[in-house]
Design a protein around this motif. Structure first.
Motif, PDB file in Angstrom:
ATOM      1  N   VAL A 158       0.237  -4.270   3.391  1.00 49.82           N
ATOM      2  CA  VAL A 158       1.604  -4.272   3.936  1.00 49.82           C
ATOM      3  C   VAL A 158       2.279  -2.854   3.497  1.00 49.82           C
ATOM      4  CG1 VAL A 158       3.766  -5.286   3.395  1.00 49.82           C
ATOM      5  CG2 VAL A 158       1.927  -6.732   3.405  1.00 49.82           C
ATOM      6  N   TRP A 159       2.796  -2.198   4.455  1.00 53.17           N
ATOM      7  CA  TRP A 159       3.568  -0.850   4.037  1.00 53.17           C
ATOM      8  C   TRP A 159       4.625  -1.120   3.128  1.00 53.17           C
ATOM      9  CZ3 TRP A 159       0.939   2.803   5.308  1.00 53.17           C
ATOM     10  CH2 TRP A 159       0.176   2.928   6.476  1.00 53.17           C
ATOM     11  N   GLY A 160       4.713  -0.080   2.179  1.00 56.38           N
ATOM     12  CA  GLY A 160       5.650  -0.082   1.229  1.00 56.38           C
ATOM     13  C   GLY A 160       5.513  -1.163   0.503  1.00 56.38           C
ATOM     14  N   ASP A 161       6.354  -2.092   0.135  1.00 52.56           N
ATOM     15  CA  ASP A 161       6.254  -3.242  -0.814  1.00 52.56           C
ATOM     16  C   ASP A 161       6.498  -4.568  -0.015  1.00 52.56           C
ATOM     17  OD1 ASP A 161       6.361  -4.138  -3.900  1.00 52.56           O
ATOM     18  OD2 ASP A 161       7.774  -5.322  -2.777  1.00 52.56           O
ATOM     19  N   PRO A 162       5.595  -5.753  -0.116  1.00 53.75           N
ATOM     20  CA  PRO A 162       5.741  -6.937   0.416  1.00 53.75           C
ATOM     21  C   PRO A 162       7.295  -7.466   0.285  1.00 53.75           C
ATOM     22  CG  PRO A 162       3.680  -6.821  -0.642  1.00 53.75           C
ATOM     23  CD  PRO A 162       4.773  -5.641  -1.350  1.00 53.75           C
ATOM     24  N   ILE A 221       1.000  -1.104  -0.098  1.00 51.61           N
ATOM     25  CA  ILE A 221      -0.058   0.035  -0.144  1.00 51.61           C
ATOM     26  C   ILE A 221       0.701   1.255   0.171  1.00 51.61           C
ATOM     27  CG2 ILE A 221      -1.896  -1.013   1.072  1.00 51.61           C
ATOM     28  CD1 ILE A 221      -1.056   0.250   3.633  1.00 51.61           C
ATOM     29  N   GLY A 222       2.288   1.187  -0.083  1.00 52.10           N
ATOM     30  CA  GLY A 222       3.190   2.371  -0.345  1.00 52.10           C
ATOM     31  C   GLY A 222       3.536   2.759   1.026  1.00 52.10           C
ATOM     32  N   ALA A 223       4.228   3.922   1.088  1.00 55.41           N
ATOM     33  CA  ALA A 223       4.955   4.206   2.240  1.00 55.41           C
ATOM     34  C   ALA A 223       4.347   5.191   3.082  1.00 55.41           C
ATOM     35  CB  ALA A 223       6.454   4.978   1.621  1.00 55.41           C
TER      36      ALA A 223
END
Length: 251
Positions: A109-113, A9-11
């Motif tokens: 998930v924050w950022g990338d999994p 979902i990105g940072a």
């Protein structure tokens, strides 16, 4: 058969969501939200905002659970293994108790999994166990590295230069040989101070992409103490900090 979607979902910015991720969100019947405690309530508030924007209204339910904490100890790898085992037990319970056969669950998930997150490892272990009819899919997200370089308007790599992604714990050994750029994702103890005097530039950011974003950049020797103080102030103000930085050899 149950389906689990692992969605990057990105940072931190709600608009970091890709079109692919938004379509995945619309497929989900039940979302698992891992609560990290009252000081990090803004994290789940952002998750909820993302769901309100992109998931199908009225078609999903939320299951919120308290995330296990990493046990303290000198053996970092062992403590992470213990944490992941506890997380796996939580995921298994959620899949068994909260997802009906034929339903689709989602984890944000924050950022990338794929980057400094153990969700994929945990789900792989559950699927490999063979005790559940489970299929899973992975949707990439904007990493904190991409958000950091975009915020500072810089490229990740120098021309023909190598890049290394590491932690503050490993940075204490010094700037790696043959590498022009180092990105540090996890640094609880201002590891950049160990590299003062090595003619480096630093690009630092905290809460990148959010309303609380803080950015500092310049010569490391000039900014090391400034950034260390900014980290202390931010942690005191918010109760937690989520930051990263890029170090580059000066030319």
């Amino acid at each position: 058969m149950k389906t689990l979607l692992i969605i990057g979902i990105g940072a931190g910015h709600p608009e970091h969501i890709t079109v692919q991720a938004a379509r995945a969100l619309a497929r989900v019947d039940v979302f698992f939200l891992m609560d990290k405690g009252e000081h990090k309530g803004k994290l789940n508030a952002l998750r909820r905002e993302i769901l309100e924007r992109h998931a199908t209204p009225g078609s999903y339910r939320l299951v919120e659970v308290l995330q296990p904490q990493r046990p303290l100890g000198s053996d970092y790898r062992a403590s992470v293994d213990t944490l992941n085992a506890h997380k796996q037990a939580v995921f298994e319970r959620l899949l068994d108790d909260e997802v009906a056969d034929g339903e689709c669950a989602g984890v944000l998930v924050w950022g990338d999994p794929s980057l400094y997150d153990s969700t994929l490892r945990i789900v792989e272990a559950i699927a490999a166990d063979g005790g559940r009819a489970l299929r899973y899919e992975v949707f990439p997200g904007v990493t904190s590295i991409q958000a950091l370089t975009a915020a500072h308007r810089i490229t990740l790599n120098s021309i023909a230069g190598a890049v290394q992604i590491t932690t503050g714990r490993r940075l204490a050994a010094g700037m790696p040989d043959g590498v022009d750029t180092v990105v540090v994702m996890l640094d609880a103890h201002d590891g950049f101070k160990a590299l003062i005097g090595q003619d480096l530039d630093i690009y630092w950011g905290a809460y990148v992409g959010t309303a609380d974003e803080v950015l500092l950049s310049g010569r490391l020797d000039d900014l090391a103490e400034v950034i260390a103080q900014a980290r202390q102030d931010a942690r005191r103000r918010h109760g937690w900090i989520m930051d990263s930085y890029l170090l580059r050899r000066r030319t």
